[in-house]
Enzyme design. Sequence first.
Site, mmCIF file in Angstrom:
data_model
loop_
_atom_site.group_PDB
_atom_site.id
_atom_site.type_symbol
_atom_site.label_atom_id
_atom_site.label_comp_id
_atom_site.label_asym_id
_atom_site.label_seq_id
_atom_site.Cartn_x
_atom_site.Cartn_y
_atom_site.Cartn_z
ATOM 1 N N GLU A 34 11.375 -4.175 5.406
ATOM 2 C CA GLU A 34 10.379 -3.640 6.342
ATOM 3 C C GLU A 34 10.723 -3.970 7.800
ATOM 4 O OE1 GLU A 34 8.807 -1.672 4.802
ATOM 5 O OE2 GLU A 34 8.405 -2.427 2.788
ATOM 6 N N TYR A 37 0.821 -1.219 0.000
ATOM 7 C CA TYR A 37 0.000 0.000 0.000
ATOM 8 C C TYR A 37 0.852 1.265 0.000
ATOM 9 C CZ TYR A 37 1.444 0.037 4.871
ATOM 10 O OH TYR A 37 2.223 0.035 6.015
HETATM 11 N N1 PCA Z 1 6.269 -0.356 2.172
HETATM 12 C C1 PCA Z 1 5.278 -1.358 2.433
HETATM 13 C C2 PCA Z 1 4.719 -0.952 3.744
HETATM 14 C C3 PCA Z 1 4.833 0.501 3.767
HETATM 15 C C4 PCA Z 1 5.891 0.798 2.772
HETATM 16 O O1 PCA Z 1 6.321 1.878 2.469
HETATM 17 C C5 PCA Z 1 4.229 -1.298 1.365
HETATM 18 O O2 PCA Z 1 4.383 -0.589 0.365
HETATM 19 O O3 PCA Z 1 3.194 -1.976 1.524
#
Ligand code: PCA
Length: 162
Positions: free
Chosen positions: A81, A6
């Site tokens: 992450e 997202y």
């Molecule tokens: N990366 C992951 C979580 C938030 C981000 O910047 C993503 O795009 O879902």
Amino acid sequence: MKIFVYGTLKSGQPNSKLFDNTKEGRFEFIGVGVTVEKYPLVIASPFNIPFMLPVEGSGNKIQGEIYEVDERMLEVLDDLERHPVFYRREVIPITAEDGSTVQCGCYLLCDFRKELLELPFYELYDSQGPHNLNYVNPTDRKIVLNDEESYRRFLSSVKNVN
Ligand code: PCA
């Protein structure tokens, strides 16, 4: 497994180039999707990072993209992450384009500071959006990850840390 992204991992966003590096593992774009439940999606920290917060029923149904990834790619994403210490990958239901519900892994910010709930809630993340909160790429962050104090300061801007 299926992953719902997202934030900066969406196509056209700052970390999507990760998906270009096919030697890092296999991924396949399945389609766009939207969360079945509402969640707060905020932009926070000195680096303007997007965070979906694990508070079901508050905020908006979030729009994003569904990918099928292999184990190798999942490891790369989990590293980026910092699952499970920074974001935590949780399985949540996503409505796919054909209306079906798909269970997807998604990176949510665990143990977040309650103040984050006072920020504006988005339903779609765009690093170039009208909010003017430009994402600071990991390589541009003036924090050296081995500088413990500045890393703690960054962490405590968004998370409850002791
Ligand atoms: N990366 C992951 C979580 C938030 C981000 O910047 C993503 O795009 O879902």
